[in-house]
Design a protein around this motif. Structure first.
Motif, PDB file in Angstrom:
ATOM      1  N   PHE A   4       0.927  -1.163  -0.076  1.00 26.91           N
ATOM      2  CA  PHE A   4      -0.150  -0.200  -0.073  1.00 26.91           C
ATOM      3  C   PHE A   4       0.891   1.258   0.048  1.00 26.91           C
ATOM      4  N   GLY A   5       2.148   1.210   0.206  1.00 24.21           N
ATOM      5  CA  GLY A   5       3.183   2.176   0.263  1.00 24.21           C
ATOM      6  C   GLY A   5       3.816   2.419  -1.030  1.00 24.21           C
ATOM      7  N   ILE A   6       3.220   1.984  -2.073  1.00 27.26           N
ATOM      8  CA  ILE A   6       3.929   2.111  -3.261  1.00 27.26           C
ATOM      9  C   ILE A   6       4.176   3.740  -3.927  1.00 27.26           C
ATOM     10  N   ARG A   7       5.280   4.178  -4.061  1.00 20.45           N
ATOM     11  CA  ARG A   7       5.333   5.414  -4.474  1.00 20.45           C
ATOM     12  C   ARG A   7       5.282   5.592  -5.716  1.00 20.45           C
ATOM     13  N   LYS A   8       4.653   6.921  -6.191  1.00 17.39           N
ATOM     14  CA  LYS A   8       4.700   7.118  -7.788  1.00 17.39           C
ATOM     15  C   LYS A   8       5.780   7.531  -8.231  1.00 17.39           C
ATOM     16  N   PRO A   9       6.185   7.191  -9.514  1.00 14.91           N
ATOM     17  CA  PRO A   9       7.422   7.615 -10.142  1.00 14.91           C
ATOM     18  C   PRO A   9       7.518   9.182 -10.344  1.00 14.91           C
ATOM     19  N   ARG A  10       8.554   9.765 -10.126  1.00 12.34           N
ATOM     20  CA  ARG A  10       8.765  11.244 -10.505  1.00 12.34           C
ATOM     21  C   ARG A  10       8.369  11.582 -11.983  1.00 12.34           C
ATOM     22  N   GLY A  11       7.585  12.522 -11.897  1.00  9.27           N
ATOM     23  CA  GLY A  11       7.173  12.970 -13.118  1.00  9.27           C
ATOM     24  C   GLY A  11       8.202  13.396 -14.095  1.00  9.27           C
ATOM     25  N   PHE A  12       8.146  13.464 -15.395  1.00 12.11           N
ATOM     26  CA  PHE A  12       9.047  13.759 -16.414  1.00 12.11           C
ATOM     27  C   PHE A  12       8.780  15.136 -17.119  1.00 12.11           C
ATOM     28  N   ASN A  13       9.617  16.160 -16.995  1.00 15.41           N
ATOM     29  CA  ASN A  13       9.577  17.508 -17.233  1.00 15.41           C
ATOM     30  C   ASN A  13      10.789  18.110 -17.880  1.00 15.41           C
ATOM     31  N   HIS A  14      10.336  18.182 -19.312  1.00 13.90           N
ATOM     32  CA  HIS A  14      11.687  18.306 -20.269  1.00 13.90           C
ATOM     33  C   HIS A  14      11.799  19.818 -20.567  1.00 13.90           C
ATOM     34  N   GLN A  15      12.746  20.343 -20.399  1.00 13.99           N
ATOM     35  CA  GLN A  15      12.951  21.749 -20.585  1.00 13.99           C
ATOM     36  C   GLN A  15      13.867  21.926 -21.962  1.00 13.99           C
ATOM     37  N   TYR A  16      13.244  22.635 -22.700  1.00 21.03           N
ATOM     38  CA  TYR A  16      13.953  22.854 -24.050  1.00 21.03           C
ATOM     39  C   TYR A  16      15.111  23.954 -23.717  1.00 21.03           C
ATOM     40  N   ILE A  17      16.215  23.753 -24.287  1.00 23.36           N
ATOM     41  CA  ILE A  17      17.487  24.447 -24.186  1.00 23.36           C
ATOM     42  C   ILE A  17      17.304  25.630 -25.099  1.00 23.36           C
ATOM     43  N   TYR A  18      17.214  25.446 -26.392  1.00 19.48           N
ATOM     44  CA  TYR A  18      17.177  26.470 -27.657  1.00 19.48           C
ATOM     45  C   TYR A  18      15.853  27.183 -27.833  1.00 19.48           C
ATOM     46  N   VAL A  19      15.087  26.913 -27.319  1.00 20.17           N
ATOM     47  CA  VAL A  19      13.639  27.396 -27.381  1.00 20.17           C
ATOM     48  C   VAL A  19      13.006  28.064 -26.342  1.00 20.17           C
ATOM     49  N   ASP A  20      12.731  29.499 -26.540  1.00 21.79           N
ATOM     50  CA  ASP A  20      12.150  30.372 -25.409  1.00 21.79           C
ATOM     51  C   ASP A  20      10.643  30.424 -25.923  1.00 21.79           C
ATOM     52  N   GLU A  21       9.987  29.881 -25.304  1.00 21.55           N
ATOM     53  CA  GLU A  21       8.443  29.830 -25.381  1.00 21.55           C
ATOM     54  C   GLU A  21       7.860  31.018 -25.392  1.00 21.55           C
ATOM     55  N   ARG A  22       8.272  31.516 -24.156  1.00 23.65           N
ATOM     56  CA  ARG A  22       7.859  33.057 -23.583  1.00 23.65           C
ATOM     57  C   ARG A  22       8.012  34.069 -24.467  1.00 23.65           C
ATOM     58  N   LYS A  23       9.496  33.995 -24.956  1.00 24.04           N
ATOM     59  CA  LYS A  23       9.814  35.195 -25.855  1.00 24.04           C
ATOM     60  C   LYS A  23       9.083  34.770 -27.334  1.00 24.04           C
ATOM     61  N   GLU A  24       8.701  33.762 -27.742  1.00 25.99           N
ATOM     62  CA  GLU A  24       7.864  33.442 -28.976  1.00 25.99           C
ATOM     63  C   GLU A  24       6.456  34.237 -28.840  1.00 25.99           C
ATOM     64  N   LYS A  25       5.867  33.751 -27.642  1.00 26.69           N
ATOM     65  CA  LYS A  25       4.513  34.042 -27.397  1.00 26.69           C
ATOM     66  C   LYS A  25       4.348  35.804 -27.295  1.00 26.69           C
ATOM     67  N   LEU A  26       5.382  36.277 -26.671  1.00 30.73           N
ATOM     68  CA  LEU A  26       5.563  37.957 -26.487  1.00 30.73           C
ATOM     69  C   LEU A  26       5.675  38.686 -28.080  1.00 30.73           C
ATOM     70  N   THR A  27       6.390  37.755 -28.858  1.00 27.83           N
ATOM     71  CA  THR A  27       6.672  38.301 -30.323  1.00 27.83           C
ATOM     72  C   THR A  27       5.289  38.163 -30.915  1.00 27.83           C
ATOM     73  N   LYS A  28       4.668  37.102 -30.910  1.00 24.23           N
ATOM     74  CA  LYS A  28       3.400  36.891 -31.395  1.00 24.23           C
ATOM     75  C   LYS A  28       2.281  37.822 -31.055  1.00 24.23           C
ATOM     76  N   MET A  29       2.237  38.206 -29.792  1.00 26.41           N
ATOM     77  CA  MET A  29       1.367  39.351 -29.208  1.00 26.41           C
ATOM     78  C   MET A  29       1.677  40.512 -29.638  1.00 26.41           C
ATOM     79  N   GLU A  30       2.973  40.784 -29.777  1.00 29.22           N
ATOM     80  CA  GLU A  30       3.363  42.242 -30.264  1.00 29.22           C
ATOM     81  C   GLU A  30       2.831  42.343 -31.791  1.00 29.22           C
ATOM     82  N   GLU A  31       3.136  41.229 -32.542  1.00 31.40           N
ATOM     83  CA  GLU A  31       2.707  41.310 -34.045  1.00 31.40           C
ATOM     84  C   GLU A  31       1.187  41.567 -34.211  1.00 31.40           C
ATOM     85  N   ASP A  32       0.466  40.713 -33.527  1.00 34.61           N
ATOM     86  CA  ASP A  32      -1.042  40.610 -33.339  1.00 34.61           C
ATOM     87  C   ASP A  32      -1.510  42.227 -33.059  1.00 34.61           C
TER      88      ASP A  32
END
Length: 98
Positions: A4-32
């Motif tokens: 009953f005490g089986i622990r859940k495995p740690r979740g996988f969270n991949h962080q992109y190195i060369y892509v800045d999603e925040r920056k892309e979202k901001l440029t798209k908002m500026e363009e719109d």
């Protein structure tokens, strides 16, 4: 406690190195915003702009896409049902012909 005490495995969270999603979202908002103010010409319609929007909006389709599962085709289901009916007929009558 072991079963009953089986622990859940740690979740996988991949962080992109060369892509800045925040920056892309901001440029798209500026363009719109510039398009709305008339500083840039109107953007032409392209099917790539709306491609995948329905899948992103529904949670069950998004989960299926992430897991990579394929839906069962209706034709396959019909064939399986027909085979089960044919087998049921054989078990009831004892002959393979209808």
């Amino acid at each position: 406690m072991g079963m009953f005490g089986i622990r859940k495995p740690r979740g996988f969270n991949h962080q992109y190195i060369y892509v800045d999603e925040r920056k892309e979202k901001l440029t798209k908002m500026e363009e719109d915003a510039k398009r709305d103010l008339g500083m840039l010409p109107e953007k032409e319609f392209s099917p790539e702009d709306i491609k995948g929007k329905f899948v992103e909006a529904t949670t069950h389709l998004k989960r299926r896409k992430q897991s990579g599962r394929k839906p069962i085709h209706v034709g396959l289901i019909i064939i399986i049902i027909a085979l089960l009916i044919y087998l049921w007929h054989y078990l009831l009558t004892g002959s393979w012909s209808f």
